[in-house]
Design a protein around this motif. Sequence first.
Motif, PDB file in Angstrom:
ATOM      1  N   ARG A 119       0.734  -1.159   0.196  1.00  0.00           N
ATOM      2  CA  ARG A 119      -0.098  -0.094  -0.012  1.00  0.00           C
ATOM      3  C   ARG A 119       0.929   1.327  -0.039  1.00  0.00           C
ATOM      4  NH1 ARG A 119      -1.728   3.327   3.597  1.00  0.00           N
ATOM      5  NH2 ARG A 119      -0.858   2.322   5.310  1.00  0.00           N
ATOM      6  N   ARG A 143       2.471   1.858  -3.370  1.00  0.00           N
ATOM      7  CA  ARG A 143       1.130   2.060  -4.307  1.00  0.00           C
ATOM      8  C   ARG A 143       0.899   3.749  -4.044  1.00  0.00           C
ATOM      9  NH1 ARG A 143      -3.003  -1.130  -2.865  1.00  0.00           N
ATOM     10  NH2 ARG A 143      -4.072   0.409  -1.410  1.00  0.00           N
ATOM     11  N   GLU A 144       0.925   4.140  -2.893  1.00  0.00           N
ATOM     12  CA  GLU A 144       0.617   5.582  -2.503  1.00  0.00           C
ATOM     13  C   GLU A 144       1.852   6.356  -2.862  1.00  0.00           C
ATOM     14  OE1 GLU A 144      -0.363   5.810   1.613  1.00  0.00           O
ATOM     15  OE2 GLU A 144      -2.154   4.644   1.269  1.00  0.00           O
ATOM     16  N   ALA A 182       1.346   6.619  -6.385  1.00  0.00           N
ATOM     17  CA  ALA A 182       0.369   7.607  -6.858  1.00  0.00           C
ATOM     18  C   ALA A 182       0.541   8.975  -6.537  1.00  0.00           C
ATOM     19  CB  ALA A 182      -0.809   7.234  -5.908  1.00  0.00           C
ATOM     20  N   ASP A 214     -10.302   7.486   0.867  1.00  0.00           N
ATOM     21  CA  ASP A 214      -9.262   8.534   0.811  1.00  0.00           C
ATOM     22  C   ASP A 214      -9.559   9.319  -0.163  1.00  0.00           C
ATOM     23  OD1 ASP A 214      -6.932   9.934   0.471  1.00  0.00           O
ATOM     24  OD2 ASP A 214      -5.773   8.434   0.987  1.00  0.00           O
ATOM     25  N   GLN A 254      -7.141  10.332  -2.830  1.00  0.00           N
ATOM     26  CA  GLN A 254      -6.767   9.378  -4.073  1.00  0.00           C
ATOM     27  C   GLN A 254      -8.051   9.249  -4.864  1.00  0.00           C
ATOM     28  OE1 GLN A 254      -6.041   5.639  -1.994  1.00  0.00           O
ATOM     29  NE2 GLN A 254      -3.786   6.038  -1.649  1.00  0.00           N
ATOM     30  N   GLN A 258      -7.640  12.141  -6.956  1.00  0.00           N
ATOM     31  CA  GLN A 258      -6.872  11.532  -7.996  1.00  0.00           C
ATOM     32  C   GLN A 258      -7.224  10.966  -9.254  1.00  0.00           C
ATOM     33  OE1 GLN A 258      -3.363   9.761  -6.466  1.00  0.00           O
ATOM     34  NE2 GLN A 258      -2.266   9.665  -8.342  1.00  0.00           N
ATOM     35  N   VAL A 259      -8.293   9.845  -8.869  1.00  0.00           N
ATOM     36  CA  VAL A 259      -8.849   9.114  -9.783  1.00  0.00           C
ATOM     37  C   VAL A 259      -9.681  10.257 -10.647  1.00  0.00           C
ATOM     38  CG1 VAL A 259     -10.838   7.714 -10.254  1.00  0.00           C
ATOM     39  CG2 VAL A 259      -9.099   6.975  -8.569  1.00  0.00           C
ATOM     40  N   SER A 314      -5.159   4.844 -11.169  1.00  0.00           N
ATOM     41  CA  SER A 314      -6.771   4.989 -10.739  1.00  0.00           C
ATOM     42  C   SER A 314      -7.168   3.608 -10.599  1.00  0.00           C
ATOM     43  CB  SER A 314      -7.217   5.444 -12.020  1.00  0.00           C
ATOM     44  OG  SER A 314      -6.611   6.836 -12.178  1.00  0.00           O
ATOM     45  N   SER A 317      -5.779   0.788  -9.333  1.00  0.00           N
ATOM     46  CA  SER A 317      -5.333   0.341  -8.065  1.00  0.00           C
ATOM     47  C   SER A 317      -6.154   0.996  -7.016  1.00  0.00           C
ATOM     48  CB  SER A 317      -3.842   0.388  -7.860  1.00  0.00           C
ATOM     49  OG  SER A 317      -3.462   1.602  -7.685  1.00  0.00           O
ATOM     50  N   ILE A 318      -6.199   2.447  -7.103  1.00  0.00           N
ATOM     51  CA  ILE A 318      -6.957   3.112  -6.069  1.00  0.00           C
ATOM     52  C   ILE A 318      -8.265   2.795  -5.906  1.00  0.00           C
ATOM     53  CG2 ILE A 318      -7.925   5.404  -5.360  1.00  0.00           C
ATOM     54  CD1 ILE A 318      -5.300   6.521  -6.715  1.00  0.00           C
ATOM     55  N   HIS A 356     -10.307   0.762  -3.006  1.00  0.00           N
ATOM     56  CA  HIS A 356     -11.572   1.151  -2.214  1.00  0.00           C
ATOM     57  C   HIS A 356     -12.768   0.058  -2.353  1.00  0.00           C
ATOM     58  CE1 HIS A 356      -9.545   5.083  -1.791  1.00  0.00           C
ATOM     59  NE2 HIS A 356     -10.440   5.289  -1.109  1.00  0.00           N
TER      60      HIS A 356
END
Lengths: 1090, 127
Positions: A842, A845-846, A849, A969, A972, A975-976, A1048, A1050-1051, A1055
């Motif tokens: 994670r 990934r962050e 991101a 989040d 995040q 961001q998507v 996007s 992965s985010i 979730h």
Amino acid sequence: MVGKKSVMNRSSDGPFVVRLSRGVARATLALWPLLLTLAISTPAMAADGVVPAIDETERPVNVLLLFAAPRLTPAQIVIDEAFRSTLTSRLSAPVYFYTEYLDLTLFQGDEPRPELRALLEQKYRDVKLDLVVAMASRALRFAVQNRADLFTGAPVVFAAVDRAALGEFALDDDVIGIWMNVDWAGTLDAALRLQPDTHRVVVISGTSATDQVWQAAAKRQLETDRYRGRVGIDYLTDLSVDQVLKRVATFSKGTIVLFGGFSRDATSQNVLGTEVVRRVAASSRVPVYGSSETYIGGGIVGGHVVSFQAQGVRAAELAARVLSGDRPGPADAASNLYVFDWRQLRRWGFDERRLPTGSEVRFREPSPWELHKWPVLGGVAVVALQAVLIVGLLVNRRQRRRAQRALAERLRFERLVSQVSAAFIALPAREVSGRIEKALAHIVEQLDLDRAVLAELDDRREDLIEVTYSWTRDGVGSIAGPVEKKAFPWVASRLQAGHVVAAARLDDLPDSAETDRRSLVALGTRSFVAVPLIIEGVVGGALSFSSIRVEREWPDELAQRLRLLAEIFANALARRRAALAARESEDRFRLLADTAPLMIWMSEPDGRRTYFNRRWLDMTGRRSGEDLADGWIDSVNPDDRKAAHEAYHQAVAERRTFTIDYRLRRRDGEDRWILDHGVPRVGEDGAFVGYVGSVIDITALNTALQAVLESNALRSAIFGSLYGQVAAIDRDGVIIAVNHSWTRFAEEGADPARGLAAGANCLAVWRQAAAAGDVDAFRAHEAVMAILNGKKEDARLEYACRSQTGERWFEMAVEPFRRPEGGAVISYIDITRRRHAEEEARRQREELAHAQRVTTLGELSASLAHEINQPLAAIVTNAQAAIRLLERQGVTHTDVSEALTDVAADARRASSIIQRLRALSRKEHAPQAGLDLNELIDDVVSLLRHDFQRKQIIVLRVFDPVVPKVAGDPVQLQQVILNLLVNASEAIAHSDGGRREVAIATAHRTPGLVEIAVRDTGIGVKEPELGRMFERFVSTKPGGLGMGLAISRSIVEAHGGRIRAIANPDRGLTLHVELPCDKTIAPRNGSPAH
Amino acid sequence: MSLAAPPPPLVYVIDDDASLLRALRRLLGAGGFRVCTFSSAEEFLESTKAATPGCLVLDVHLGGLSGLDLQERLVAAGRRIPVVFITAHDDAVTRERARRAGAVDYLPKPFNDESLIAGIKRALGDA
């Protein structure tokens, strides 16, 4: 008759017992313990439902007899035997009798002990009962109340049920039977006929529930106007037997005793009514009457008695009809008889003529055989003496020739009788038949008669008399086979009543004997005498002599002598019948023992075995003699011999029931594991007479058990070796089993249920901890309850706990315990390492991101700068305008004020833009609950406003105003949105001509899901790129890095959502994002719960 | 410089940012100009007031027709109106386009009042 049917019985212990007719019961008593043992054998056998093999192909009829009493009382023995023998004779199929003693009389109320009821349920669950027979009201009540559960579908037939005792209890249509009428009134009426001067009646009965039925009937019938004022009625009900005896000894003339049901006295002593009545009658100074046939012969005068024999017969007749599909209604049986004891009538000096019509008088007179027993035994010597006297008489009275002839005949006959008697006294039963015929011939010759006939009543055919022996002088027609009674109605009824019938001439017969006369004429008889044959107290046939050639006289002495002769024959026949029955019963026992599915043996008191059944011999392959005494030990496997022998003889020495197991060597040399079960046998007099044993082959069972043990061991090994902590609980939350890991678990702390020992209730522990505020305990409780209630098929939850070794993560999994009783299996796995790996992933990934976000923002910097510069320009301009205004004359404050208001607003505008930018470029951010997607989108769109404007793209926002909140989040998620919008704008920027439009929509169409759709009119993407566009480093646009969509996705997936791209039918692309709605329970501990 | 007070020169301001538009009206008003504001190029083109000579303070990035497009359109239409460009999105490409189109001045936002007024005066002088 015997051998045609198999009559089996299973009593409450499950034995099958041959039911014997009354006459032979004594002879077989010694065998009963053996038969009982068959059932005691082993529980396994009962569970397997082993039943004896039956030769008949016809399906056996299963009949369950329910008795309320804990054992057979004399009345019940009578009804039981009458019922069984009648039913057996009425049905062609074999009948299995199951018998249950409900012990109801031992308890108050109609419910037997719960264990008994449970036992019944278990026993009859797999038995297809064809009929349930309830004897007495309480058994009937039980049968009717429990038939739905215990005896489903079986019709119920009852007997000996007092209608009043049943009260208002309703009977189903298929419950029928024979009512019992305890006729106190009839008995009292009969007593009053004999003793008209009676002024006091004392009713004696016991205290058991059955006794009370009798007593209630007495009160109902006697406390009526009919007797009121004529006799006083007292009840002796609450006394011990001894007290009753004392009281009856004090009664004076004018008092009579009516004796009713008496199975328990006031001291709660269980007694036999027949015994009590015997003692009461013996002690009483006044006549005792009774209402049960079983009391007749016990010293009572008699009464209008309930005939349990008739009850049993009638009930069986009804049962036979029911079993054949008939549905008759309950019957009022005319099953009461007037029966009196001749000896008692004589004792009290009662006039037999005062008896009600149709009365039966038993024990009419001491039989000639009884009277003459000793003289006859000394017969030969006495006759010699008589002969001398008679000869002397002849010398002195020559002139009386007739007397002479008579005396000569008498002398001949006396000699004959003594010869016959002597011959019969020690006659073996098997020689009885031949000797009777010889005797008949002898009598015919000696008395110069023509025909002698011995006929016996047929139990099965009441209308026939069977001529069993006859002797006919040469030249005279013989008689054989059955003779119809109706051909001799008058003679038959006289004989039946115990009278001798004699006719010197047929004309001497009364007019009412017309039929008999014609029948006799047809036989050529001119003169005859017939004597009843009283076998075991009842008229069982007749002995008849006739003269065909001439008429002749039958002097009284001759008749009396013939009676004696008949008694001798009857006695011999009775012995023969008993012997036959005994042999028959032994044959039956042998048959049963030999066909029984188990091995049987018997032993002497010292343990030496005296009998082995066929199955045993088949097993060992030895000749019947070889295993006897201690020979059987040679058939035991040598290794087990010593132990088996010792265990056996030790048990025998202690005279206790034993079960030993050993290997028995089969005839083929194979060792079979067997279970040898021995029970001490008790003789009639209560003495220990040896053992009876049953032996079953448990090899298969042992093998199966071994397999079970092995598979259990395997399971237990797997269970025990599991790395995780596992516990099985029952449906109440009580821990049934835990593995090793679980027991070590306690040290880890955290979940209060972990480490609990078997027997503890983990649900209770969780409830308690939850009440104290432990959220994890609450969740664990919820999860387990969901499984136990069947609401979920499995439940998983993760939580952290802090221990000395740092933070550890556990996953708790709950699954249903798939077994009939229910329950759940709970396991905990330490997922700390997995958790750390996930954390690391994670984090990476962050980071990625973030990098992508910063890059994107960098790319947007010009537009973003515009957005900031715009308010700044306004601020500066306003500020400078304000200065200029202030420097000028005549300027109102309003102008300056307005300028400054705009300054403040623009400063805020600039600030908020900078904040959004900062938010998007931050690395640290936290998930939040209750996020409004529409607001998130608005924020992003505002940042991109200028970019879209610059590219001359119209942005349409199509928001569902009440779209559910999401958890996650916000950075995040933005961001998507940012990536999708930027992609859309770039796709349009690269297109040539046409509409330039991006539509971003939110929607809530599926429960639990929120959708975001971003639709553009850009260049679009074709297959196969469409499927690959979410992969890293795959870009569909010139100069694209190919990170935006991958991140996007992965985010979105982190979730709990999903993202997909669909090519629009006209042009461009639509990106769909689905996110789960906020479930109100916020994920814990700074991380999404996935 | 002039003896008689001439009518104040007319300044057309076109910007899609309402706040900035109000600020410019206040500033230029305080600076002694007559100000006429429009929030888009299209609005300006349709307005009859635009016929009065003056200069144009023009935002480069407008929703719809952009500032540069408007200038090209006016040139093409033969209307010679001096233009002072203002922009919050300063880049070399835009600046060059504006210069080629004959802009009097080019001011990145935020700008100084004196630069703007100087630019406007220069534009009006050109007129």
